[in-house]
Design an enzyme around this catalytic site. Structure first.
Site, PDB file in Angstrom:
ATOM      1  N   ARG A  69      34.449  21.942 -48.289  1.00  0.00           N
ATOM      2  CA  ARG A  69      35.853  22.323 -47.546  1.00  0.00           C
ATOM      3  C   ARG A  69      36.906  21.359 -47.909  1.00  0.00           C
ATOM      4  NH1 ARG A  69      36.707  18.412 -44.204  1.00  0.00           N
ATOM      5  NH2 ARG A  69      35.123  17.370 -43.054  1.00  0.00           N
ATOM      6  N   GLY A  70      38.215  21.788 -47.691  1.00  0.00           N
ATOM      7  CA  GLY A  70      39.317  20.411 -47.766  1.00  0.00           C
ATOM      8  C   GLY A  70      39.353  19.656 -46.537  1.00  0.00           C
ATOM      9  N   GLN A  72      39.175  15.503 -44.834  1.00  0.00           N
ATOM     10  CA  GLN A  72      38.511  14.246 -45.024  1.00  0.00           C
ATOM     11  C   GLN A  72      37.346  14.265 -44.170  1.00  0.00           C
ATOM     12  OE1 GLN A  72      41.255  10.708 -45.465  1.00  0.00           O
ATOM     13  NE2 GLN A  72      42.955  12.223 -45.730  1.00  0.00           N
ATOM     14  N   THR A  74      35.140  14.278 -40.562  1.00  0.00           N
ATOM     15  CA  THR A  74      35.546  14.838 -39.427  1.00  0.00           C
ATOM     16  C   THR A  74      34.013  14.705 -38.866  1.00  0.00           C
ATOM     17  OG1 THR A  74      36.151  16.414 -37.751  1.00  0.00           O
ATOM     18  CG2 THR A  74      34.764  17.223 -39.847  1.00  0.00           C
ATOM     19  N   TYR A  75      33.892  14.723 -37.548  1.00  0.00           N
ATOM     20  CA  TYR A  75      32.668  14.825 -36.564  1.00  0.00           C
ATOM     21  C   TYR A  75      32.545  15.976 -36.114  1.00  0.00           C
ATOM     22  CZ  TYR A  75      29.732  14.280 -32.415  1.00  0.00           C
ATOM     23  OH  TYR A  75      28.827  14.345 -31.486  1.00  0.00           O
ATOM     24  N   HIS A  76      31.217  16.494 -35.927  1.00  0.00           N
ATOM     25  CA  HIS A  76      30.755  17.715 -35.268  1.00  0.00           C
ATOM     26  C   HIS A  76      29.585  17.366 -34.040  1.00  0.00           C
ATOM     27  CE1 HIS A  76      33.107  20.340 -37.449  1.00  0.00           C
ATOM     28  NE2 HIS A  76      32.586  20.274 -38.547  1.00  0.00           N
ATOM     29  N   ALA A 149      40.332  20.315 -35.164  1.00  0.00           N
ATOM     30  CA  ALA A 149      40.515  19.827 -36.690  1.00  0.00           C
ATOM     31  C   ALA A 149      40.458  21.269 -37.302  1.00  0.00           C
ATOM     32  CB  ALA A 149      39.382  19.156 -36.851  1.00  0.00           C
ATOM     33  N   SER A 164      37.615  23.534 -35.498  1.00  0.00           N
ATOM     34  CA  SER A 164      36.785  22.853 -34.324  1.00  0.00           C
ATOM     35  C   SER A 164      37.650  22.673 -33.255  1.00  0.00           C
ATOM     36  CB  SER A 164      35.876  21.889 -34.668  1.00  0.00           C
ATOM     37  OG  SER A 164      36.535  20.518 -35.076  1.00  0.00           O
ATOM     38  N   CYS A 180      39.476  12.376 -40.137  1.00  0.00           N
ATOM     39  CA  CYS A 180      40.703  12.882 -41.068  1.00  0.00           C
ATOM     40  C   CYS A 180      41.695  11.843 -41.647  1.00  0.00           C
ATOM     41  CB  CYS A 180      41.590  14.000 -40.092  1.00  0.00           C
ATOM     42  SG  CYS A 180      40.617  15.376 -39.665  1.00  0.00           S
TER      43      CYS A 180
END
Length: 215
Positions: A69-70, A72, A74-76, A149, A164, A180
């Site tokens: 994906r585009g 930077q 990120t957290y999930h 995000a 998200s 990001c």
């Protein structure tokens, strides 16, 4: 026709990627309907195509997945609603910029269902909320925090990955990355803003605002 699937529990990330890629191909070939897939993941970090390794400040904290994906880092994790969007961008005009703007507008409309004003910021991806109760930035600007995000990829003009929204995640989990690539702004959630919102509430709002205004 857009199908909706809500998966209970915590969804394995690699399995999710495989499913999305397969579904995107099936949509393009006319073998499946478009899909909005609502999931939660176990705690993990993802690196988009623009991620800088220096922004992974605690690489041992959680599993790290490099994605297509585009965006930077990120957290999930639990308490965060992830909405994966497998939609035909070709039939919506092949305008990627407009498609991303429509996703942002969808998030903003969803937040408005809870009387939260989500805003966009030039040069900063995602959706933000002002925090007037916090000290202003050194330049005098009001402080704001990120609440949602976005990051997508296209396969033959069908989107996958998505967005998200922070409902009630453990915000300390964001400390293992520079979210990001933005280090001088914070992260918040609906519950952090003092709202007793559940994941089910957010799902209802996502569906209602999608039906009333998205694309």
């Amino acid at each position: 026709m857009v199908e909706w699937i809500t998966t209970p529990g915590l969804q394995d990330y690699k399995d999710a990627e495989r499913f999305m890629e397969d579904r995107a191909i099936a949509i393009r070939e006319g073998r499946a309907d478009e899909l909005i897939w609502l999931v939660e993941h176990p705690p993990l970090y993802t690196a988009g195509t623009s991620a800088k390794e220096a922004d992974l400040t605690d690489p041992e904290r959680f599993p790290v997945f490099h994605t297509k994906r585009g965006g930077q880092f990120t957290y999930h994790g639990p308490g965060q609603r992830v909405a994966y969007v497998m939609l035909d961008v070709a039939k919506r005009g092949q305008d990627v910029r407009k498609f991303v703007h429509d996703l942002e507008s969808w998030v903003i409309a969803t937040l408005a269902e809870f009387n939260v004003k989500g805003e966009l910021r030039d040069g900063r991806v995602g959706v933000w909320v002002e925090r007037p109760e916090k000290p202003a930035l050194p330049n005098g600007d009001p402080r704001d925090d990120k609440i949602a995000a976005l990051g997508i990829r296209l396969k033959k003009w069908v989107s996958y990955h998505g967005l998200s929204i922070n409902v009630e995640p453990d915000l300390s989990h964001f400390e293992g990355i520079v979210p990001c690539g933005i280090s001088d702004h914070g992260v918040t959630s609906l519950v952090d803003l003092g709202l007793p919102v559940t994941m089910a509430d957010v799902d209802v709002a996502l569906k209602r605002t999608f039906a009333s205004g998205f694309l």
